[in-house]
Design a protein around this motif. Sequence first.
Motif, PDB file in Angstrom:
ATOM      1  N   SER B 422       0.935  -1.219  -0.036  1.00 46.38           N
ATOM      2  CA  SER B 422       0.025   0.111  -0.120  1.00 46.38           C
ATOM      3  C   SER B 422       1.058   1.337   0.064  1.00 46.38           C
ATOM      4  CB  SER B 422      -0.912   0.028   1.276  1.00 46.38           C
ATOM      5  OG  SER B 422      -0.192  -0.112   2.315  1.00 46.38           O
ATOM      6  N   TRP B 423       2.151   1.141   0.553  1.00 45.51           N
ATOM      7  CA  TRP B 423       3.006   2.411   0.851  1.00 45.51           C
ATOM      8  C   TRP B 423       3.493   2.723  -0.646  1.00 45.51           C
ATOM      9  CZ3 TRP B 423       8.831   1.739   1.626  1.00 45.51           C
ATOM     10  CH2 TRP B 423       9.247   3.057   1.454  1.00 45.51           C
ATOM     11  N   ASP B 427       2.516   6.106  -2.331  1.00 46.76           N
ATOM     12  CA  ASP B 427       3.583   7.218  -2.266  1.00 46.76           C
ATOM     13  C   ASP B 427       3.771   7.587  -3.556  1.00 46.76           C
ATOM     14  OD1 ASP B 427       5.743   8.811  -1.764  1.00 46.76           O
ATOM     15  OD2 ASP B 427       6.396   7.546   0.059  1.00 46.76           O
ATOM     16  N   THR B 428       4.115   9.102  -3.718  1.00 44.68           N
ATOM     17  CA  THR B 428       4.434   9.745  -5.108  1.00 44.68           C
ATOM     18  C   THR B 428       5.843   9.335  -5.508  1.00 44.68           C
ATOM     19  OG1 THR B 428       4.772  11.593  -4.029  1.00 44.68           O
ATOM     20  CG2 THR B 428       2.866  11.648  -5.049  1.00 44.68           C
ATOM     21  N   LYS B 429       6.606   9.151  -4.621  1.00 42.18           N
ATOM     22  CA  LYS B 429       8.009   8.791  -5.288  1.00 42.18           C
ATOM     23  C   LYS B 429       8.041   7.539  -6.022  1.00 42.18           C
ATOM     24  CE  LYS B 429      10.057   7.174  -0.717  1.00 42.18           C
ATOM     25  NZ  LYS B 429      11.071   7.377   0.272  1.00 42.18           N
ATOM     26  N   PHE B 430       6.961   6.775  -6.005  1.00 44.00           N
ATOM     27  CA  PHE B 430       6.949   5.523  -6.514  1.00 44.00           C
ATOM     28  C   PHE B 430       5.902   5.638  -7.789  1.00 44.00           C
ATOM     29  CE2 PHE B 430       8.054   4.215  -2.233  1.00 44.00           C
ATOM     30  CZ  PHE B 430       9.025   3.295  -2.472  1.00 44.00           C
ATOM     31  N   SER B 431       5.481   6.806  -8.172  1.00 46.11           N
ATOM     32  CA  SER B 431       4.365   6.940  -9.040  1.00 46.11           C
ATOM     33  C   SER B 431       4.867   6.547 -10.462  1.00 46.11           C
ATOM     34  CB  SER B 431       4.156   8.535  -9.056  1.00 46.11           C
ATOM     35  OG  SER B 431       5.543   9.336  -9.671  1.00 46.11           O
ATOM     36  N   ASN B 432       6.132   6.511 -11.004  1.00 50.62           N
ATOM     37  CA  ASN B 432       6.217   5.782 -12.469  1.00 50.62           C
ATOM     38  C   ASN B 432       6.724   4.471 -12.305  1.00 50.62           C
ATOM     39  OD1 ASN B 432       8.736   6.305 -11.214  1.00 50.62           O
ATOM     40  ND2 ASN B 432       9.542   7.241 -13.167  1.00 50.62           N
ATOM     41  N   GLU B 445       5.752 -10.690   0.133  1.00 52.57           N
ATOM     42  CA  GLU B 445       6.544 -11.808   0.712  1.00 52.57           C
ATOM     43  C   GLU B 445       7.439 -10.924   1.628  1.00 52.57           C
ATOM     44  OE1 GLU B 445       7.711 -15.134  -0.440  1.00 52.57           O
ATOM     45  OE2 GLU B 445       5.618 -15.808  -0.979  1.00 52.57           O
ATOM     46  N   SER B 446       8.180  -9.859   1.200  1.00 58.03           N
ATOM     47  CA  SER B 446       9.017  -9.034   1.777  1.00 58.03           C
ATOM     48  C   SER B 446       8.374  -8.432   3.064  1.00 58.03           C
ATOM     49  CB  SER B 446       9.557  -7.656   0.968  1.00 58.03           C
ATOM     50  OG  SER B 446       9.922  -8.125  -0.277  1.00 58.03           O
ATOM     51  N   GLU B 447       7.086  -8.072   2.920  1.00 56.75           N
ATOM     52  CA  GLU B 447       6.659  -7.648   4.190  1.00 56.75           C
ATOM     53  C   GLU B 447       6.479  -8.616   5.293  1.00 56.75           C
ATOM     54  OE1 GLU B 447       2.476  -6.920   3.273  1.00 56.75           O
ATOM     55  OE2 GLU B 447       2.856  -5.159   2.158  1.00 56.75           O
ATOM     56  N   LYS B 448       6.497 -10.024   5.007  1.00 57.10           N
ATOM     57  CA  LYS B 448       6.366 -10.874   6.162  1.00 57.10           C
ATOM     58  C   LYS B 448       7.737 -11.164   6.841  1.00 57.10           C
ATOM     59  CE  LYS B 448       2.286 -13.709   5.104  1.00 57.10           C
ATOM     60  NZ  LYS B 448       1.752 -14.682   4.721  1.00 57.10           N
TER      61      LYS B 448
END
Lengths: 390, 1000
Positions: B422-423, B427-432, B445-448
């Motif tokens: 969700s981040w 987040d706009t820095k991932f907009s593209n 999977e990284s979250e876990k």
Amino acid sequence: MNVRDVFHIRLKGLELQAEQIIDPTLKKRPVAIISSNSSNSIIIALSPEAEEEGFSCGMKVSTIRKVNHGVRLLPYNKSLYTKLNKYIYNTVSMHTPIVEPRGIGEFFLDMNGMRLLRGDVQNNGLSILESINNKTRVIGQVGIGSNKLVSQTITTVTSDKIYQVKEGLESQFFSYLDPDILPTASEKSVNKIIKFLLINKIKSLQSIIKSPDEFKILFGVHSVQLAKESHGKDSRPVKPLEEKDIILRQTILFEDTNSKNILDALVKDLAEQIAFELRKRWQLAKKIKVEIHYADGYQMLQYGKVESLDDFSVIEVCQLLFEQANKRRNRIRTILIVASHFFPFADQVTIFRTIDDKNMELSKAIENIRQRYGVNALQTANIFQALGKS
Amino acid sequence: MFVHLNTHSVYSKMSGLLSLHDLVELTAKSSMDKIALTDTNGLWGFIRFVQHARNRGLGPIAGVNLITKMDELIVLVENQSGYENLCRIISDVHRNLDKPIIELIRDRSIGLFFLSYNEKTLSLLKKIIPSSHLFVELRPGFQENIIHNLARKLRLEVVVTGDVYFKSKSDHEAHLTLRAIHYNSTKDNLDSSQYKTLQHCFRNEEQMIELFPNSLSFLNNSYYLANRCKTNWSFINTIFPGLSLKNTHKSNTKLKDKVYSGAKKRYTNLNDLIRYRIEYELKLINEKGFSPYFLIVEDIVKQTNATIGRGSAAASIVSYCLFITQVDPIKYTLNFQRFIHTERKDMPDIDIDFPWDERDNILNYIFKKYGDERTAMVSNQVFLKPRSAIREVGKVYGLSNEEINQITKRIGWYTSRKNLVSWIRTDTKFSNLDLDETLIKVLKESEKIIGSFRHSSVHSGGVVIVPDEIEKYVPVLKAPKGVQIVEWEKDQVEDSGLLKIDILGNRSLSVVRDTIKHINLNYQGDEIDKKYFNYHYIQPIEDKKTNEIMKSGRTMGVFYIESPATRQLLSKSGVVDFNHLVIYSSIIRPAANRFTNIMLSRIHGQKWDLIHPDLDFLNESYGIMVYEEQVSIAVMKMAGLKYSEAEILRKTMSRDSMQSHIKLWKKKFTSLCIDRGYSNEVIHDVWDMISSFVGYSFCKSHSASYAMLSFTCAYLKAHFTAEFLAAVISNRGGFYSSYAYMSEARRFGIIIIKPDINKSYYEWRGYDDKIIMGFMSIKNLRKKSIYLILDERKAGFFDSLDDFLIRVDLDLADAMALTNASCFDKIGFNLSHQQIAYKVAGYYLQNKNRNTLLGNPLNRKIDEEDTFRLEIESFGYLISIHPVSRYRGILSNRIIYAKDISNYCGKSIYLIGLCITHKESITRTSEPMQFLTLEDETDIYECVLFPKAFKEFGDLLQWEKLFIIRGIVKESFGVCSIMIEKMASLQQWVKRLNSNRHSA
């Protein structure tokens, strides 16, 4: 005097021209040919209109999709380009028997002696371009020189439809060009010195050549070749196309993956196809190559040989080679298996049945079905599942 | 009755998924009163485990799951001797994983219980372990009857364990991912012996009975065994290293002598106040038995000239007289109580900064003096954070480096978010960013696995010294770089009561040292030589020139006060004396922004009252809480807490691992204050200030120590700018890049000279108004070659290029690097750059019997573009001009210079600039924004991208350095900054401009 004439025909952006032939509405529009439909793929060729919009070869498709929706993206249609290239090859072959194709859209033509038959060399060039254009609507350019290096350099550095460097004027022609144009300049050690000496024109190299000892110190083992090239000399002959006897099977995955199950099944499928072809010829292959193309452009390959004709043996060899080659965790995009260097299969008669005999019988049974209904008519479950995914 | 005696937390490297908090919570919810932590081959999180278990009212049992290349065993601790033996066994496993288990535990089995499921291991162990301490383990994945039979055969009791690795079955995929990362493989390629099955999730008693219905008595055995294990852990006994002076009395006397001898050097006249303070401190130190500790630290400190003792120790006159600290606690009213208090039982910390390049020698000295058997460094425990987790999971899923980088390069190293999908989506820095199916899977999977223990490395400076055998207290291992480290990181070391001394590297101390060295070299024979010879004799306070540069915020390169935020604070305040700088050094913390502005208003004359008359100790800091001890005093006064309780609250605020306790403290503080009659408003305001200490904060003595070094640096910068900035660059700076410091030097009117083969040294050198670049600034030039040149130069300067070629035998690559950096230009006399290159290449390309080339075929004069290219290649940045000036001529004259910004207050202006630093921040409403520092040819200027502009232009900062901006000039306390409205890449802008002109 015996004048050598070598033509280099360059059909810039042949892929794009091919697409425009099929769909004329693409003309004057921003169009880009991309390596595949995946978001990871890159631009391979693009129209001047697309270039004007700021796109360039090598750019990622995902970037283009984000930035601009007006550019028409066309997936790489290899079979179309190969067919067109072959057709053009046949067309230019009408003008001389010695034609050497160089990738897609480039041909060297040895035109020695053609002056007597066909007259002025430039008219000759123009008529070749005209015949290509008449038959295919493809536009190209011709470089005319005394050797392959000169003619190819012409089409690289000029945009003229036809340009000729007369014999004896090669040095002069090359003197104002960037040394990077010379094939030997791509050698690491040579390039390092050229860059270090801030040499930006070949005439500087030509002036160092006047002191051969110093030139040799600077460029070592490459000095002789570099000196020749700097003066536009090239003794490589134009080699006509040789038919190579190979069996090539390739699979391009619909989705890049590193899943062991899918990859194993695909290798098995390719290996079965190779075995099928080998049995048709009743030949073994001294050389079999498994080539892996990863999604990040990296390649790995491994060589081996096929010593038995049944499916199981070929699959075993291919899977082993694949395991040895696949040393990375990255996702795979393409797998190729190429068999070559064939020799006859000596069917040794044995008194006792071996496991190989059993395998061969089983392979033949499967083959009967495949010969009747096609190679994909019979598939094992895992291949069926993997191909369904790929 | 079941107790888990085999559980693995995130500290089981790349296999366990349960955090200690979750493990303890699950245990408590399952109504178990004890729990054993048996992480794989280590006690990595033992101290934390004990704290968590105690907070939840559980009995923590120490244990380990020993896994060697040959065998596996569960070991549990019965008593203190058992704990010591366990530490020794684990240390041995770290040394040699091939060692048979029997060898590992022989002579170290006392006080330990052993559990195994392997017949061979049990048979071997039976020979040396009594059956009261050896058990057959029935764990998930084993058939009950097989284990029952084995127990009958060996005549041993069976104990059921859960062999827990994760919370629930749904975490199994994440477990597989961890294993794939560990084995550098993909999940498909894992061998079944390399991972645990779905069975290894946490089960309560009921579920354990379901799993092993025929082993009820063996389930109960786990409870009985747990009751025999040690759970009463105590860490309050501090462990001192023994000195050669065994007698404490002798240590006390020795310390007293040293303190008085130092006091005579520090204070020429020892008045009553000084004597009283010394005696008071010595009395307390002697009572607590801390004398040997002070003597050790003093012994370490005297190994070098320039150090600063920081932290609370700087409040001690004893430390000051031993030259451990550099701030006079009497002159600057530093409170000794924060360092050693009558109620304080644990060891006071003395942290010492050393010049960064001398730190290794100091550590070698300590290890040599106290030996490997008594000394080890503190470890850094590295856990998977979002960035590393995505990278590792990405590799498991076969993503290329490029694909992984497109996400990770936008994530800070210390980002601690867990809800990655969700981040990244919002987040706009991932907009593209193209979030395809695979990437989403990777993120989920990284979250876990975020928070899993990856490996341990060496802490930057913590050293543990014990009196006898270090392996008795904590398992030790060798870090990859060969240093012996303990398993615990600094907080666990501190909480375990081990003596930790922080030996930290500080670049500014090296800067001061080198600046003084070069001043002495430059002015040899002058009076200055005597005046500045020693670091301790510099008197920077109340120096006019020093104050001026501080007040104007021109403090780039000055220790601790060079960041854009601090420079702005200095110039906004307009008051920069020592006391104020101590305040500023403390208040510059992310969570205290609001209070900084309140303080600035008060400095500029705004009337203010104390929140409450009881908080009169805040008068020294404009009624605002800025020092840690103020937090302690406030809670003691208002809530009536004891010193020790106040200390716990202070530590809670500053530690990441204890953030979850803050809410409980707030509740406690509020109710106690209400009971004592404080109004809700006062309580709220005070807690508001206390909560600004979350993350990090300083005590006053620490800030004073830092402020003293800041003043020293500022003094050197003000009086010896060239020498100082050259030393900053040579020591690889601080907050900014070398290029930014070079620009700063230019703003001080200093000329930068390119490296010269006869004049340059390894490092950058400054003299008067010039700085000559050092050979170290040349890329691709090896250290070895630099020293070869400098050695040869001792025999005399190089007369000509030919002279150099003949005298110095270099590799071609080094010679090329020197040539490209224009080092030979002076000794090349009339030769052009191309001709020099020709000679150099021609000479060094010859293998033997080298001769200089006589030909001279190249004579092209290099143009501007060549020069720029060579500079970028050689140094990584332009030297001859500022990068923006290449474009200024092409642009409209509406673009103003940075030096003129103050003339446009409130107006919208255009500027161009090179970004020298930027920092992401969030607004009060948690929206992302960015602070940028840009510079053009004339000055440096600060900009801010508020959320709206950040959303639109923020991603430009990921790949661009040169910008054209349009923004409004905002003025605050007399300092101007730019609120950016629009920004674009300068190069793209110029390209577009050129193409527009062309088409027009």
